[in-house]
Design an enzyme around this catalytic site. Structure first.
Site, PDB file in Angstrom:
ATOM      1  N   ASN A 137       0.810  -1.223   0.000  1.00 36.14           N
ATOM      2  CA  ASN A 137       0.000   0.000   0.000  1.00 36.14           C
ATOM      3  C   ASN A 137       0.845   1.276   0.000  1.00 36.14           C
ATOM      4  O   ASN A 137       0.400   2.305  -0.504  1.00 36.14           O
ATOM      5  CB  ASN A 137      -0.927  -0.020   1.222  1.00 36.14           C
ATOM      6  CG  ASN A 137      -1.473   1.352   1.540  1.00 36.14           C
ATOM      7  OD1 ASN A 137      -2.373   1.850   0.864  1.00 36.14           O
ATOM      8  ND2 ASN A 137      -0.899   2.006   2.552  1.00 36.14           N
ATOM      9  N   ALA A 138       2.055   1.222   0.549  1.00 37.97           N
ATOM     10  CA  ALA A 138       2.858   2.448   0.652  1.00 37.97           C
ATOM     11  C   ALA A 138       3.104   3.022  -0.738  1.00 37.97           C
ATOM     12  O   ALA A 138       3.302   2.290  -1.707  1.00 37.97           O
ATOM     13  CB  ALA A 138       4.198   2.153   1.328  1.00 37.97           C
ATOM     14  N   GLY A 139       3.096   4.329  -0.818  1.00 37.92           N
ATOM     15  CA  GLY A 139       3.403   4.972  -2.087  1.00 37.92           C
ATOM     16  C   GLY A 139       3.608   6.451  -1.875  1.00 37.92           C
ATOM     17  O   GLY A 139       3.121   7.013  -0.882  1.00 37.92           O
ATOM     18  N   ILE A 140       4.356   7.050  -2.782  1.00 31.99           N
ATOM     19  CA  ILE A 140       4.508   8.500  -2.732  1.00 31.99           C
ATOM     20  C   ILE A 140       4.243   9.065  -4.120  1.00 31.99           C
ATOM     21  O   ILE A 140       4.465   8.399  -5.134  1.00 31.99           O
ATOM     22  CB  ILE A 140       5.916   8.941  -2.258  1.00 31.99           C
ATOM     23  CG1 ILE A 140       7.002   8.431  -3.206  1.00 31.99           C
ATOM     24  CG2 ILE A 140       6.181   8.494  -0.824  1.00 31.99           C
ATOM     25  CD1 ILE A 140       8.315   9.171  -3.046  1.00 31.99           C
TER      26      ILE A 140
ATOM     27  N   GLY B 246       0.298  15.972 -14.056  1.00 30.07           N
ATOM     28  CA  GLY B 246       1.342  16.221 -13.056  1.00 30.07           C
ATOM     29  C   GLY B 246       1.871  14.961 -12.404  1.00 30.07           C
ATOM     30  O   GLY B 246       2.724  15.032 -11.517  1.00 30.07           O
TER      31      GLY B 246
ATOM     32  N   TYR C 123       4.858   9.110 -11.426  1.00 34.33           N
ATOM     33  CA  TYR C 123       4.066   8.337 -10.452  1.00 34.33           C
ATOM     34  C   TYR C 123       3.200   7.306 -11.171  1.00 34.33           C
ATOM     35  O   TYR C 123       3.183   6.118 -10.816  1.00 34.33           O
ATOM     36  CB  TYR C 123       3.200   9.316  -9.658  1.00 34.33           C
ATOM     37  CG  TYR C 123       2.129   8.702  -8.792  1.00 34.33           C
ATOM     38  CD1 TYR C 123       2.442   8.156  -7.546  1.00 34.33           C
ATOM     39  CD2 TYR C 123       0.786   8.701  -9.206  1.00 34.33           C
ATOM     40  CE1 TYR C 123       1.443   7.614  -6.738  1.00 34.33           C
ATOM     41  CE2 TYR C 123      -0.208   8.171  -8.403  1.00 34.33           C
ATOM     42  CZ  TYR C 123       0.124   7.626  -7.170  1.00 34.33           C
ATOM     43  OH  TYR C 123      -0.871   7.095  -6.373  1.00 34.33           O
TER      44      TYR C 123
ATOM     45  N   PRO D 162      -7.252   3.080  -6.185  1.00 37.39           N
ATOM     46  CA  PRO D 162      -8.092   4.152  -5.655  1.00 37.39           C
ATOM     47  C   PRO D 162      -8.158   5.299  -6.664  1.00 37.39           C
ATOM     48  O   PRO D 162      -7.212   5.538  -7.417  1.00 37.39           O
ATOM     49  CB  PRO D 162      -7.341   4.625  -4.395  1.00 37.39           C
ATOM     50  CG  PRO D 162      -6.310   3.568  -4.107  1.00 37.39           C
ATOM     51  CD  PRO D 162      -6.000   2.935  -5.437  1.00 37.39           C
TER      52      PRO D 162
HETATM   53  N1  NAD Z   1      -5.078   9.287  -1.611  1.00 34.09           N
HETATM   54  C1  NAD Z   1      -5.336   9.153  -2.901  1.00 34.09           C
HETATM   55  O1  NAD Z   1      -6.065   9.947  -3.499  1.00 34.09           O
HETATM   56  C2  NAD Z   1      -4.731   8.018  -3.667  1.00 34.09           C
HETATM   57  C3  NAD Z   1      -5.164   7.831  -4.992  1.00 34.09           C
HETATM   58  C4  NAD Z   1      -4.645   6.784  -5.732  1.00 34.09           C
HETATM   59  C5  NAD Z   1      -3.711   5.940  -5.159  1.00 34.09           C
HETATM   60  N2  NAD Z   1      -3.306   6.149  -3.873  1.00 34.09           N
HETATM   61  C6  NAD Z   1      -2.305   5.221  -3.334  1.00 34.09           C
HETATM   62  O2  NAD Z   1      -2.772   4.692  -2.119  1.00 34.09           O
HETATM   63  C7  NAD Z   1      -1.657   4.364  -1.295  1.00 34.09           C
HETATM   64  C8  NAD Z   1      -1.854   4.955   0.091  1.00 34.09           C
HETATM   65  O3  NAD Z   1      -1.887   6.361  -0.056  1.00 34.09           O
HETATM   66  P1  NAD Z   1      -2.505   7.363   1.025  1.00 34.09           P
HETATM   67  O4  NAD Z   1      -3.351   8.308   0.283  1.00 34.09           O
HETATM   68  O5  NAD Z   1      -3.064   6.617   2.174  1.00 34.09           O
HETATM   69  O6  NAD Z   1      -1.183   8.159   1.423  1.00 34.09           O
HETATM   70  P2  NAD Z   1      -0.559   8.543   2.847  1.00 34.09           P
HETATM   71  O7  NAD Z   1       0.500   9.538   2.518  1.00 34.09           O
HETATM   72  O8  NAD Z   1      -1.634   8.878   3.821  1.00 34.09           O
HETATM   73  O9  NAD Z   1       0.087   7.165   3.313  1.00 34.09           O
HETATM   74  C9  NAD Z   1       1.249   6.633   2.713  1.00 34.09           C
HETATM   75  C10 NAD Z   1       1.983   5.843   3.778  1.00 34.09           C
HETATM   76  O10 NAD Z   1       3.152   5.298   3.157  1.00 34.09           O
HETATM   77  C11 NAD Z   1       4.243   5.513   4.036  1.00 34.09           C
HETATM   78  N3  NAD Z   1       5.487   5.600   3.308  1.00 34.09           N
HETATM   79  C12 NAD Z   1       5.862   6.571   2.433  1.00 34.09           C
HETATM   80  N4  NAD Z   1       7.128   6.384   2.054  1.00 34.09           N
HETATM   81  C13 NAD Z   1       7.570   5.261   2.685  1.00 34.09           C
HETATM   82  C14 NAD Z   1       8.796   4.569   2.708  1.00 34.09           C
HETATM   83  N5  NAD Z   1       9.863   5.003   2.037  1.00 34.09           N
HETATM   84  N6  NAD Z   1       8.889   3.459   3.462  1.00 34.09           N
HETATM   85  C15 NAD Z   1       7.819   3.011   4.190  1.00 34.09           C
HETATM   86  N7  NAD Z   1       6.641   3.646   4.222  1.00 34.09           N
HETATM   87  C16 NAD Z   1       6.519   4.760   3.479  1.00 34.09           C
HETATM   88  C17 NAD Z   1       3.937   6.842   4.716  1.00 34.09           C
HETATM   89  O11 NAD Z   1       4.679   7.003   5.916  1.00 34.09           O
HETATM   90  C18 NAD Z   1       2.444   6.729   4.949  1.00 34.09           C
HETATM   91  O12 NAD Z   1       2.154   6.127   6.175  1.00 34.09           O
HETATM   92  C19 NAD Z   1      -0.418   4.893  -2.023  1.00 34.09           C
HETATM   93  O13 NAD Z   1       0.227   3.838  -2.698  1.00 34.09           O
HETATM   94  C20 NAD Z   1      -0.989   5.869  -2.998  1.00 34.09           C
HETATM   95  O14 NAD Z   1      -0.164   6.035  -4.135  1.00 34.09           O
HETATM   96  C21 NAD Z   1      -3.790   7.158  -3.122  1.00 34.09           C
END
Ligand code: NAD
Length: 244
Positions: free
Chosen positions: A83-86, A144, A148, A178
């Site tokens: 699930n982690a992502g940036i 943008g 990613y 998502p």
């Molecule tokens: N929020 C959205 O709109 C959205 C949309 C599409 C996809 N996503 C994907 O859903 C997933 C969760 O996103 P979210 O919105 O909950 O984001 P968030 O930023 O709330 O959570 C991401 C988590 O990943 C952890 N993380 C980041 N870098 C890390 C690393 N190097 N090592 C370990 N952990 C790390 C962070 O500490 C955080 O707890 C991601 O993969 C994101 O790409 C989110």
């Protein structure tokens, strides 16, 4: 509904301290799994794990040696939720290649490395679940977010290949995408673009952005015994943005 219990299963959720991750941890724990909240944010991971009777584990997914140390320590894992992502948002022609490398390491290389280490144990035990959290941005494009989206699209090919390779070992592999979801990730971008959340909601057929629970419910279901005949699939949780 029968067949939903995960009692006796160990589930690792990367990024389990974040918005969607914490909701996934809660749903998996609610189904009876022992949850390992794997995150680079130690205190936030501990808070989530403590609330669920799970375990917090520090891992920096940008650091391959750190991932090796994590997988060597974690013990047998039945459910692995990547699930982690940036996301670093910038127009592609102005984007910084150093940002591409960071997103490649965390969003795609880390799931590859974790799976390579933990999948053999699942197939040896004859049961396992892999869920990759990608993004509708990878299915439909997202302004943008070129680099990613490229890393998140890489998960599609990885997950489908693993679905084929691991099927005989009783392991399923699926992707959840998502759409815009109300989490710290989106709130950080909204700080710079105050109308962002409203704009996003207007693009969604269901006329609201998602909640972490919207996404977590599908992820958790895919981890149950009841989803044992679903593999190699890419499913969106995006209020109808992507329909296919
Ligand atoms: N929020 C959205 O709109 C959205 C949309 C599409 C996809 N996503 C994907 O859903 C997933 C969760 O996103 P979210 O919105 O909950 O984001 P968030 O930023 O709330 O959570 C991401 C988590 O990943 C952890 N993380 C980041 N870098 C890390 C690393 N190097 N090592 C370990 N952990 C790390 C962070 O500490 C955080 O707890 C991601 O993969 C994101 O790409 C989110």
């Amino acid at each position: 509904m029968k067949g939903l219990g995960l009692e006796g299963r160990v589930a690792v959720v990367t990024g389990g301290a974040g918005g969607i991750g914490a909701a996934i941890c809660a749903d998996l724990a609610g189904l009876g799994a022992h949850v390992v909240v794997a995150d680079v944010e130690r205190d936030a991971a501990a808070a989530v794990a403590d609330g669920l009777g799970g375990t917090a584990a520090y891992v920096d997914l940008g650091d391959p040696d750190g991932i090796d140390a994590f997988t060597a320590d974690v013990g047998p894992v039945d459910v692995l939720v990547h699930n982690a992502g940036i996301s670093i948002v910038e127009p592609f022609t102005e984007s910084d290649p150093a940002h591409w490398d960071l997103m490649w390491r965390i969003n795609l290389r880390a799931p590859m490395q974790l799976t390579r280490a933990l999948l053999p144990g699942m197939t040896a035990r004859g049961w396992g679940r892999l869920v990759f959290v990608s993004s509708d941005g990878a299915r439909a494009g997202s302004g943008g977010e070129g680099a990613y989206a490229a890393t998140k699209a890489g998960l599609f090919g990885l997950a489908k290949t693993l679905a084929r390779e691991a099927a005989r070992g009783g392991v399923t592999s699926n992707v959840v995408c998502p759409g815009p979801t109300d989490t710290p990730m989106v709130r950080r971008v909204a700080e710079r673009h105050p109308d962002l959340l409203d704009r996003l909601a207007r693009q969604v057929p269901l006329r609201r952005i998602g909640t972490p629970d919207d996404v977590a419910g599908l992820v958790a279901f895919l981890c149950t015994g009841r989803a044992g005949y679903i593999t190699g699939q890419t499913l969106s949780v995006s209020g109808g943005i992507t329909m296919q």
